[in-house]
Design a protein around this motif. Structure first.
Motif, mmCIF file in Angstrom:
data_model
loop_
_atom_site.group_PDB
_atom_site.id
_atom_site.type_symbol
_atom_site.label_atom_id
_atom_site.label_comp_id
_atom_site.label_asym_id
_atom_site.label_seq_id
_atom_site.Cartn_x
_atom_site.Cartn_y
_atom_site.Cartn_z
ATOM 1 N N ILE A 146 -7.237 4.373 1.141
ATOM 2 C CA ILE A 146 -7.997 3.723 0.082
ATOM 3 C C ILE A 146 -7.149 2.595 -0.548
ATOM 4 C CG2 ILE A 146 -8.917 4.266 -2.101
ATOM 5 C CD1 ILE A 146 -9.299 7.145 -1.217
ATOM 6 N N VAL A 147 -5.879 2.643 -1.029
ATOM 7 C CA VAL A 147 -5.311 1.561 -1.582
ATOM 8 C C VAL A 147 -4.893 0.656 -0.507
ATOM 9 C CG1 VAL A 147 -2.805 0.889 -2.489
ATOM 10 C CG2 VAL A 147 -3.790 2.953 -3.046
ATOM 11 N N ASP A 148 -4.762 0.592 0.661
ATOM 12 C CA ASP A 148 -5.002 -0.516 1.846
ATOM 13 C C ASP A 148 -6.206 -1.456 1.836
ATOM 14 O OD1 ASP A 148 -3.582 -1.910 3.810
ATOM 15 O OD2 ASP A 148 -4.863 -0.628 5.196
ATOM 16 N N SER A 179 -1.673 12.186 1.153
ATOM 17 C CA SER A 179 -0.981 10.923 1.016
ATOM 18 C C SER A 179 -1.824 9.865 1.889
ATOM 19 C CB SER A 179 0.397 11.252 1.481
ATOM 20 O OG SER A 179 1.183 9.938 1.554
ATOM 21 N N SER A 180 -2.108 10.416 3.397
ATOM 22 C CA SER A 180 -2.900 9.321 4.157
ATOM 23 C C SER A 180 -4.161 8.818 3.508
ATOM 24 C CB SER A 180 -2.924 9.776 5.443
ATOM 25 O OG SER A 180 -3.978 10.909 5.712
ATOM 26 N N ILE A 181 -4.780 9.563 3.047
ATOM 27 C CA ILE A 181 -6.071 9.206 2.598
ATOM 28 C C ILE A 181 -6.039 8.263 1.187
ATOM 29 C CG2 ILE A 181 -8.098 10.097 1.121
ATOM 30 C CD1 ILE A 181 -7.964 12.611 2.923
ATOM 31 N N PHE A 182 -4.882 8.482 0.250
ATOM 32 C CA PHE A 182 -4.558 7.515 -0.461
ATOM 33 C C PHE A 182 -3.950 6.096 -0.024
ATOM 34 C CE2 PHE A 182 -3.067 11.205 -3.894
ATOM 35 C CZ PHE A 182 -4.709 11.131 -4.220
ATOM 36 N N LYS A 229 -8.687 -7.189 -0.002
ATOM 37 C CA LYS A 229 -9.514 -7.908 -0.736
ATOM 38 C C LYS A 229 -8.745 -8.891 -1.695
ATOM 39 C CE LYS A 229 -13.267 -4.421 -1.222
ATOM 40 N NZ LYS A 229 -13.958 -4.892 -0.308
ATOM 41 N N VAL A 230 -7.416 -8.633 -1.818
ATOM 42 C CA VAL A 230 -6.519 -9.380 -2.576
ATOM 43 C C VAL A 230 -5.511 -10.075 -1.673
ATOM 44 C CG1 VAL A 230 -4.708 -9.088 -4.333
ATOM 45 C CG2 VAL A 230 -6.705 -7.671 -4.466
ATOM 46 N N LYS A 231 -5.165 -11.391 -2.123
ATOM 47 C CA LYS A 231 -4.053 -12.110 -1.575
ATOM 48 C C LYS A 231 -2.915 -11.868 -2.129
ATOM 49 C CE LYS A 231 -2.877 -16.772 -0.100
ATOM 50 N NZ LYS A 231 -3.310 -18.059 0.093
ATOM 51 N N ILE A 232 -1.935 -11.371 -0.909
ATOM 52 C CA ILE A 232 -0.562 -10.937 -1.592
ATOM 53 C C ILE A 232 0.663 -11.958 -0.678
ATOM 54 C CG2 ILE A 232 1.071 -9.154 -1.114
ATOM 55 C CD1 ILE A 232 -1.433 -7.223 -0.878
ATOM 56 N N GLY A 233 1.362 -12.230 -1.791
ATOM 57 C CA GLY A 233 2.514 -13.101 -1.335
ATOM 58 C C GLY A 233 3.796 -12.203 -0.874
ATOM 59 N N TRP A 234 4.490 -12.933 -0.296
ATOM 60 C CA TRP A 234 5.982 -12.205 0.087
ATOM 61 C C TRP A 234 6.706 -12.069 -1.074
ATOM 62 C CZ3 TRP A 234 6.607 -8.830 3.695
ATOM 63 C CH2 TRP A 234 6.290 -8.997 4.916
ATOM 64 N N SER A 272 1.006 -1.107 -0.078
ATOM 65 C CA SER A 272 -0.047 -0.154 -0.250
ATOM 66 C C SER A 272 0.932 1.226 0.033
ATOM 67 C CB SER A 272 -0.893 0.036 1.077
ATOM 68 O OG SER A 272 -1.824 -0.958 1.099
ATOM 69 N N ALA A 273 1.908 1.225 0.703
ATOM 70 C CA ALA A 273 2.796 2.389 0.900
ATOM 71 C C ALA A 273 3.421 2.638 -0.673
ATOM 72 C CB ALA A 273 3.934 1.959 1.769
ATOM 73 N N ILE A 274 3.881 1.803 -1.240
ATOM 74 C CA ILE A 274 4.531 1.763 -2.572
ATOM 75 C C ILE A 274 3.451 2.229 -3.612
ATOM 76 C CG2 ILE A 274 5.595 0.501 -4.649
ATOM 77 C CD1 ILE A 274 6.775 -1.370 -2.348
ATOM 78 N N LEU A 275 2.338 1.742 -3.746
ATOM 79 C CA LEU A 275 1.659 2.052 -4.654
ATOM 80 C C LEU A 275 0.513 3.357 -4.328
ATOM 81 C CD1 LEU A 275 -0.465 -1.503 -5.246
ATOM 82 C CD2 LEU A 275 1.381 -0.277 -6.747
ATOM 83 N N SER A 276 0.470 3.686 -3.121
ATOM 84 C CA SER A 276 -0.231 5.058 -2.770
ATOM 85 C C SER A 276 0.758 6.192 -2.785
ATOM 86 C CB SER A 276 -0.736 4.958 -1.438
ATOM 87 O OG SER A 276 0.492 5.038 -0.183
#
Length: 139
Positions: free
Chosen positions: A107-109, A101-104, A114-119, A20-24
């Protein structure tokens, strides 16, 4: 809750928050460079500056905001509103741009929830971000 399940939940949260940090931060830099007329190097500077702040301060306060909202509110809708307000409060610490930035980030978080994320995916994305940064520094 068992220790293994707790560690699994922490890993899921941490993966989601890092991504989320990278994408936002990317979304933040794209929007502000588009409307602000920022080009090239200034875009990357804005992106990496925002990313540094979000990946350190933002991830920690986001985890705290979500934890605190779970403690304060039992219903999902109320918990999400409470968490959003905490995200906004902690985002206001560094003035208006950090609030955006915190709102973005929020939202992204929530979308990534809803998505499964792997390491492996998180590590690859982090490596790409670092390699692009190193390439830009050495130009």
């Amino acid at each position: 809750m068992s220790n293994q399940k707790r560690r699994g939940n922490i890993a899921i949260i941490l993966k989601r928050k890092i991504l989320s940090a990278i994408l936002s931060s990317l979304l933040f830099a794209l929007i502000f460079s588009t409307f602000g007329g920022i080009e090239g190097d200034a875009f990357f500077n804005l992106y990496y500056l925002n990313l540094i702040m979000v990946i350190t301060y933002g991830v920690i306060t986001s985890i705290f905001s979500d934890w605190l909202s779970r403690k304060l509110a039992k219903r999902t809708y109320t918990r999400e509103i409470t968490s959003f307000l905490f995200h906004c409060f902690f985002g206001c610490i560094f003035l208006v741009l950090s609030l955006v930035s915190s709102i973005f980030f929020f939202i992204v978080d929530r979308l990534l929830g809803k998505v499964k994320i792997g390491w492996l995916f998180v590590v690859i994305v982090l490596l790409v971000v670092v390699l692009v940064f190193i390439t830009l520094i050495n130009r």
